[in-house]
Design a protein around this motif. Structure first.
Motif, short mmCIF file in Angstrom:
data_model
loop_
_atom_site.label_atom_id
_atom_site.label_comp_id
_atom_site.label_asym_id
_atom_site.label_seq_id
_atom_site.Cartn_x
_atom_site.Cartn_y
_atom_site.Cartn_z
N GLY A 100 -6.69 10.16 15.69
CA GLY A 100 -7.39 10.60 16.34
C GLY A 100 -8.82 10.67 15.92
O GLY A 100 -9.16 9.80 15.36
N GLN A 101 -9.41 11.81 16.46
CA GLN A 101 -10.89 11.90 16.08
C GLN A 101 -11.08 13.20 15.47
O GLN A 101 -10.10 14.10 15.32
N HIS A 102 -12.16 13.14 14.52
CA HIS A 102 -12.22 14.41 13.78
C HIS A 102 -13.93 14.74 13.80
O HIS A 102 -14.56 13.75 13.62
N ILE A 103 -14.22 15.89 13.29
CA ILE A 103 -15.53 16.55 12.87
C ILE A 103 -15.37 16.91 11.71
O ILE A 103 -14.49 17.86 11.30
N ILE A 104 -16.21 16.46 10.68
CA ILE A 104 -15.85 16.56 9.32
C ILE A 104 -17.20 17.18 8.66
O ILE A 104 -18.37 16.97 8.94
N LEU A 105 -16.71 18.09 7.67
CA LEU A 105 -17.92 18.66 6.83
C LEU A 105 -17.33 18.37 5.46
O LEU A 105 -16.37 18.75 4.91
N LEU A 106 -18.24 17.52 4.73
CA LEU A 106 -18.11 17.05 3.22
C LEU A 106 -18.63 18.21 2.56
O LEU A 106 -19.64 18.44 2.35
N LYS A 107 -17.83 18.84 1.58
CA LYS A 107 -18.18 19.98 0.73
C LYS A 107 -18.48 19.75 -0.72
O LYS A 107 -19.54 20.23 -1.12
N GLU A 108 -17.83 18.67 -1.31
CA GLU A 108 -18.20 18.35 -2.48
C GLU A 108 -17.57 16.85 -2.86
O GLU A 108 -16.39 16.50 -2.40
N VAL A 109 -18.35 16.27 -3.82
CA VAL A 109 -17.72 14.97 -4.47
C VAL A 109 -17.90 14.92 -5.73
O VAL A 109 -19.01 15.40 -6.32
N GLN A 110 -16.84 14.78 -6.48
CA GLN A 110 -16.77 14.82 -7.90
C GLN A 110 -16.69 13.12 -8.43
O GLN A 110 -15.51 12.54 -7.99
N ASN A 111 -17.61 12.75 -8.96
CA ASN A 111 -17.57 11.35 -9.24
C ASN A 111 -16.31 11.19 -10.31
O ASN A 111 -15.95 11.98 -11.28
N GLY A 112 -15.89 9.98 -10.27
CA GLY A 112 -14.74 9.56 -11.27
C GLY A 112 -15.52 9.33 -12.59
O GLY A 112 -16.71 9.01 -12.81
N PHE A 113 -14.56 9.31 -13.66
CA PHE A 113 -15.16 9.13 -15.06
C PHE A 113 -14.05 8.97 -15.95
O PHE A 113 -12.74 9.26 -15.68
N SER A 114 -14.44 8.44 -17.20
CA SER A 114 -13.38 8.17 -18.40
C SER A 114 -13.09 9.08 -19.22
O SER A 114 -14.32 9.33 -19.80
N PRO A 115 -12.06 9.96 -19.33
CA PRO A 115 -12.15 10.93 -20.57
C PRO A 115 -12.23 10.51 -21.80
O PRO A 115 -11.89 9.42 -22.10
N PRO A 116 -12.86 11.25 -22.64
CA PRO A 116 -12.46 11.08 -24.17
C PRO A 116 -11.02 11.10 -24.50
O PRO A 116 -10.43 11.89 -24.12
N LEU A 117 -10.82 10.29 -25.51
CA LEU A 117 -9.35 10.30 -26.18
C LEU A 117 -8.77 11.64 -26.36
O LEU A 117 -7.51 11.96 -25.87
N GLU A 118 -9.85 12.57 -26.73
CA GLU A 118 -9.14 14.02 -27.05
C GLU A 118 -8.39 14.69 -25.97
O GLU A 118 -7.60 15.49 -26.03
N LYS A 119 -8.99 14.29 -24.76
CA LYS A 119 -8.79 15.14 -23.58
C LYS A 119 -7.35 14.47 -23.03
O LYS A 119 -6.58 15.16 -22.09
N VAL A 120 -7.10 13.26 -23.45
CA VAL A 120 -5.73 12.61 -22.86
C VAL A 120 -4.84 12.23 -24.07
O VAL A 120 -4.08 11.15 -23.86
N LEU A 121 -4.90 13.07 -25.09
CA LEU A 121 -4.30 12.44 -26.26
C LEU A 121 -2.76 12.44 -26.09
O LEU A 121 -2.18 11.28 -26.42
N ILE A 122 -2.21 13.49 -25.59
CA ILE A 122 -0.91 13.46 -25.53
C ILE A 122 -0.39 12.41 -24.59
O ILE A 122 0.91 11.81 -24.99
N LYS A 123 -0.87 12.15 -23.61
CA LYS A 123 -0.51 11.02 -22.42
C LYS A 123 -0.67 9.59 -23.30
O LYS A 123 -0.02 8.65 -22.90
#
Length: 266
Positions: free
Chosen positions: A208-231
């Motif tokens: 249908g239709q919407h009235i929208i309030l955009l509150k926050e946008v977090q940009n995408g990023f590539s994390p360092p290896l240390e942040k995703v080491l286990i994965k």
């Protein structure tokens, strides 16, 4: 004299081979449970139940194992393992596990870094959007009602009252894929072009239709290896195991010949 020795030798040789035959037949009825196998049985029971088994339970565990072994051997004698799809699949899985276990589970830092550099896109954290909305069902003049509600808000500060939405009113840090899944492509193309902290509308979605309030946008990023080491380590090992299986199959594939009925209609 030499003939007599030769006869005795032949008789002795015959007795020897007969003895081997009978003993091998007899030995096939022996069920030997090694200390390692018994320890494994008891450990498996303890891990499932959460405590060591009692004396009576140990007897039951051993009896069950012996019964299973007897039935297994009798099934082999009847050749029940032949042409059984489930058994073939299980054995294929077992040798796959054995081959995968040959891969060391502690890759070096250099190996992980190289793997991470080659697969960085897999660890990219997508942009997220937080927003609120008022929903107007397309079943009841959605566009007209939404426009009237939004104009009332802009002109007189009238509270916007829409229809209930099955997923709720507020959404926190939703990715593009989540928004597209919940609202459709058109809605997302609207969201990513809105200004922050300003009510806007009406905007269309699949519902249908919407009235929208955009509150926050977090940009995408590539994390360092240390942040995703286990994965990264898990992915590295998984890929290494798959590669080991592929190499094993390719190595022995040439020893087999595949014959398919040329007249079979696929």
């Amino acid at each position: 004299m030499n003939l007599r020795i030769l006869v005795f030798f032949a008789i002795g040789l015959l007795i020897f081979f007969l003895d081997i035959g009978f003993n091998s037949e007899q030995s096939s009825k022996d069920i030997y449970i090694s200390d390692q196998e018994l320890t494994s049985l008891l450990s498996a029971w303890k891990s499932q139940v959460g405590r060591p088994p009692s004396d009576e339970e140990i007897v039951s565990i051993i009896n069950n194992f012996v019964q299973e072994e007897i039935l297994y051997r009798e099934a082999l004698l009847l050749e029940l393992d032949q042409e059984d799809r489930i058994i073939k699949r299980r054995l294929a899985q077992k040798i796959t596990f054995l081959k995968q276990e040959t891969i060391p589970d502690d890759p070096s830092q250099e190996e992980l870094e190289n793997f991470f550099d080659l697969n960085k896109d897999n660890y990219f954290v997508p942009a997220t959007y937080s927003f609120s909305h008022h929903y107007f069902s397309k079943e009841s003049n959605a566009k007209e009602r939404a426009a009237k509600a939004f104009n009332g808000y802009k002109t007189n500060g009238t509270e916007i009252i829409g229809d209930p939405f099955f997923l709720g009113k507020n959404f926190y840090q939703n990715s593009a894929n989540e928004i597209k899944k919940n609202f459709g492509e058109l809605f997302f193309s609207t969201i990513e072009n809105l200004s922050l902290n300003e009510w806007s509308g009406p905007h269309e979605s699949v519902f249908g239709q919407h009235i929208i309030l955009l509150k926050e946008v977090q940009n995408g990023f590539s994390p360092p290896l240390e942040k995703v080491l286990i994965k990264v380590q898990q992915d590295y090992l998984s890929q290494a195991q798959d590669k080991a299986i592929d190499e094993y199959i390719n190595e022995i594939r040439s020893q087999y010949r595949v014959i398919i009925n040329p007249d079979y209609k696929f």
